[in-house]
Enzyme design. Structure first.
Site, mmCIF file in Angstrom:
data_model
loop_
_atom_site.group_PDB
_atom_site.id
_atom_site.type_symbol
_atom_site.label_atom_id
_atom_site.label_comp_id
_atom_site.label_asym_id
_atom_site.label_seq_id
_atom_site.Cartn_x
_atom_site.Cartn_y
_atom_site.Cartn_z
ATOM 1 N N GLY A 10 0.823 -1.216 0.000
ATOM 2 C CA GLY A 10 0.000 0.000 0.000
ATOM 3 C C GLY A 10 0.848 1.252 0.000
ATOM 4 O O GLY A 10 0.387 2.327 0.390
ATOM 5 N N TYR A 177 -20.752 -2.133 2.091
ATOM 6 C CA TYR A 177 -19.383 -2.005 2.627
ATOM 7 C C TYR A 177 -19.382 -2.047 4.151
ATOM 8 O O TYR A 177 -18.386 -2.404 4.766
ATOM 9 C CB TYR A 177 -18.674 -0.760 2.077
ATOM 10 C CG TYR A 177 -19.354 0.558 2.375
ATOM 11 C CD1 TYR A 177 -19.218 1.172 3.610
ATOM 12 C CD2 TYR A 177 -20.109 1.211 1.411
ATOM 13 C CE1 TYR A 177 -19.818 2.390 3.883
ATOM 14 C CE2 TYR A 177 -20.711 2.426 1.668
ATOM 15 C CZ TYR A 177 -20.566 3.012 2.906
ATOM 16 O OH TYR A 177 -21.175 4.206 3.167
HETATM 17 N N1 LIG Z 1 -8.034 6.229 5.761
HETATM 18 C C1 LIG Z 1 -8.546 5.850 6.914
HETATM 19 O O1 LIG Z 1 -9.263 6.620 7.553
HETATM 20 C C2 LIG Z 1 -8.244 4.481 7.490
HETATM 21 C C3 LIG Z 1 -8.797 4.148 8.751
HETATM 22 C C4 LIG Z 1 -8.529 2.893 9.277
HETATM 23 C C5 LIG Z 1 -7.737 2.011 8.594
HETATM 24 N N2 LIG Z 1 -7.222 2.364 7.374
HETATM 25 C C6 LIG Z 1 -6.387 1.372 6.687
HETATM 26 O O2 LIG Z 1 -5.175 2.003 6.341
HETATM 27 C C7 LIG Z 1 -4.637 1.385 5.173
HETATM 28 C C8 LIG Z 1 -4.173 2.463 4.216
HETATM 29 O O3 LIG Z 1 -5.298 3.177 3.782
HETATM 30 P P1 LIG Z 1 -5.231 4.631 3.127
HETATM 31 O O4 LIG Z 1 -6.266 5.423 3.815
HETATM 32 O O5 LIG Z 1 -3.847 5.125 3.020
HETATM 33 O O6 LIG Z 1 -5.841 4.280 1.673
HETATM 34 P P2 LIG Z 1 -5.256 4.383 0.201
HETATM 35 O O7 LIG Z 1 -4.693 5.730 -0.079
HETATM 36 O O8 LIG Z 1 -6.375 3.928 -0.690
HETATM 37 O O9 LIG Z 1 -4.098 3.308 0.213
HETATM 38 C C9 LIG Z 1 -4.349 1.943 0.033
HETATM 39 C C10 LIG Z 1 -3.225 1.373 -0.768
HETATM 40 O O10 LIG Z 1 -3.492 -0.021 -0.973
HETATM 41 C C11 LIG Z 1 -3.174 -0.335 -2.320
HETATM 42 N N3 LIG Z 1 -3.916 -1.473 -2.799
HETATM 43 C C12 LIG Z 1 -5.240 -1.712 -2.747
HETATM 44 N N4 LIG Z 1 -5.530 -2.859 -3.378
HETATM 45 C C13 LIG Z 1 -4.358 -3.359 -3.846
HETATM 46 C C14 LIG Z 1 -4.016 -4.497 -4.581
HETATM 47 N N5 LIG Z 1 -4.946 -5.379 -4.994
HETATM 48 N N6 LIG Z 1 -2.721 -4.703 -4.888
HETATM 49 C C15 LIG Z 1 -1.770 -3.828 -4.508
HETATM 50 N N7 LIG Z 1 -2.039 -2.708 -3.800
HETATM 51 C C16 LIG Z 1 -3.324 -2.479 -3.487
HETATM 52 C C17 LIG Z 1 -3.609 0.903 -3.080
HETATM 53 O O11 LIG Z 1 -3.013 0.909 -4.367
HETATM 54 P P3 LIG Z 1 -3.724 1.711 -5.570
HETATM 55 O O12 LIG Z 1 -3.668 3.141 -5.185
HETATM 56 O O13 LIG Z 1 -2.910 1.365 -6.766
HETATM 57 O O14 LIG Z 1 -5.133 1.205 -5.628
HETATM 58 C C18 LIG Z 1 -3.071 1.994 -2.164
HETATM 59 O O15 LIG Z 1 -1.707 2.215 -2.401
HETATM 60 C C19 LIG Z 1 -5.729 0.474 4.618
HETATM 61 O O16 LIG Z 1 -5.393 -0.870 4.881
HETATM 62 C C20 LIG Z 1 -6.978 0.874 5.378
HETATM 63 O O17 LIG Z 1 -7.833 -0.232 5.581
HETATM 64 C C21 LIG Z 1 -7.443 3.576 6.824
#
Ligand SMILES: NC(=O)c1ccc[n+]([C@@H]2O[C@H](COP(=O)([O-])OP(=O)(O)OC[C@H]3O[C@@H](n4cnc5c(N)ncnc54)[C@H](OP(=O)(O)O)[C@@H]3O)[C@@H](O)[C@H]2O)c1
Length: 294
Positions: A10, A177
């Protein structure tokens, strides 16, 4: 962390990129996982803008596809025999139900199976790093004898979520979701606990992190609406939310802790199914079965 190797999934996203930047700033070689060569390169460019002398390597992996995870793990192991820090941060949050080429629901495949499978495939490299110094290189005082490798799983508080072991793929009833995603956060906590248990005495520790709401990431692009507005309005910037995962990945203070959920450098309780050893064993067995490992 000079001389150490970290791998961050990620890393093209908000939180993963911030964690990868922090580890690169500490001097680790950071293996940056992106779903394609382009995404991995974009991720590296983003990190280099913040840390110009970062030591980065791309690793291509579609984490929703098990064959891709096997290929990526083999690619990593052909380049490195050690892995000091593994940060699983990739995740999705999807409005519509999608099914992967493995026949799994996309959220479960990415948020749970990828954590399970990639970590398992890299365990020997994590154990090897723990026996050969790694994070201990810079340790001083009583902690100098600590040799430890670390798994940091980004998860979340999961509220009242439960895993429905009869329907892990959210195939029954109407998909939403809210039905598919919170249980995957619980699953990440349960897998973290099970890895911690299985790795006891190996020098590898595993912890999970609740990052809180992280603003302006891509996670909620698909879902949109008030949920995204609330996150972008009240959430913390990714750089701030990365503090606890980086602390768990690098600090001597956290070298001896394993199997816990953390937020803002404090341990969180794991209520409900999160404290049920039966649930975590059941989830492990289900993942092992789905990964063809049992
Ligand atoms: N944002 C929040 O408020 C929040 C709260 C609680 C937990 N989280 C957790 O924090 C983590 C990071 O989230 P974020 O907010 O930074 O979201 P984000 O910007 O969407 O980052 C998620 C990353 O995962 C990658 N990814 C998704 N599917 C993939 C796949 N099949 N193969 C390879 N890479 C993949 C995405 O790549 P692409 O960009 O290429 O799709 C992106 O780089 C997640 O696991 C999420 O569940 C986030």
């Amino acid at each position: 962390m000079d001389g150490t190797v970290a791998l961050v999934t990620g890393a093209a996203g908000g939180l993963g990129s911030a964690v990868a930047s922090g580890l690169a700033r500490e001097g680790a070689v950071v293996v940056v996982v992106g779903r394609s060569t382009t995404r991995a390169e974009e991720a590296m460019e983003g990190i280099r803008r913040l840390v110009p002398d970062a030591l980065l390597e791309p690793l291509v992996c579609d984490l929703s596809v098990q064959s891709s995870i096997h290929t990526a793990a083999a690619d990593f192991l052909s380049r490195h025999d050690r892995l000091d820090v593994l940060v699983n941060a990739a995740g999705v949050f999807r409005k519509q139900r999608q099914v992967t080429s493995d026949g799994l629901e996309l959220t479960f495949a990415t948020n749970v199976m990828a954590y399970f499978l990639l970590t398992n495939l890299l365990l020997d490299a994590l154990k090897y790093a723990a026996t050969t110094g790694g994070n201990a290189v810079t340790a001083k005082g009583p902690a100098a004898s600590l040799r430890v490798s670390r798994i940091v799983n980004i998860a979340s508080r999961y509220g009242n979520a439960k895993l429905n072991f009869d329907d892990l793929q959210t195939a029954n009833g109407t998909y939403s979701y809210l039905r598919s995603t919170p249980p995957t956060m619980l699953a990440r906590v349960l897998l973290t606990q099970e890895f911690a248990e299985r790795l006891r005495g190996s020098g590898v520790v595993a912890n999970a992190v609740h990052p809180g709401l992280v603003k302006n990431t891509s996670l909620l692009m698909d879902v949109g609406g008030p949920f995204r507005w609330i996150t972008n309005t009240f959430g913390a910037p990714a750089g701030k939310a990365a503090d606890t995962p980086i602390w768990l990945a690098t600090s001597l203070e956290t070298a001896g802790v394993s199997g816990q959920l953390w937020a803002k450098r404090k341990e969180l309780p794991t209520p409900g199914m999160g404290s049920d050893p039966e649930a975590r064993k059941r989830l492990w067995d289900a993942c092992a079965h789905l990964a063809g490992m049992s």
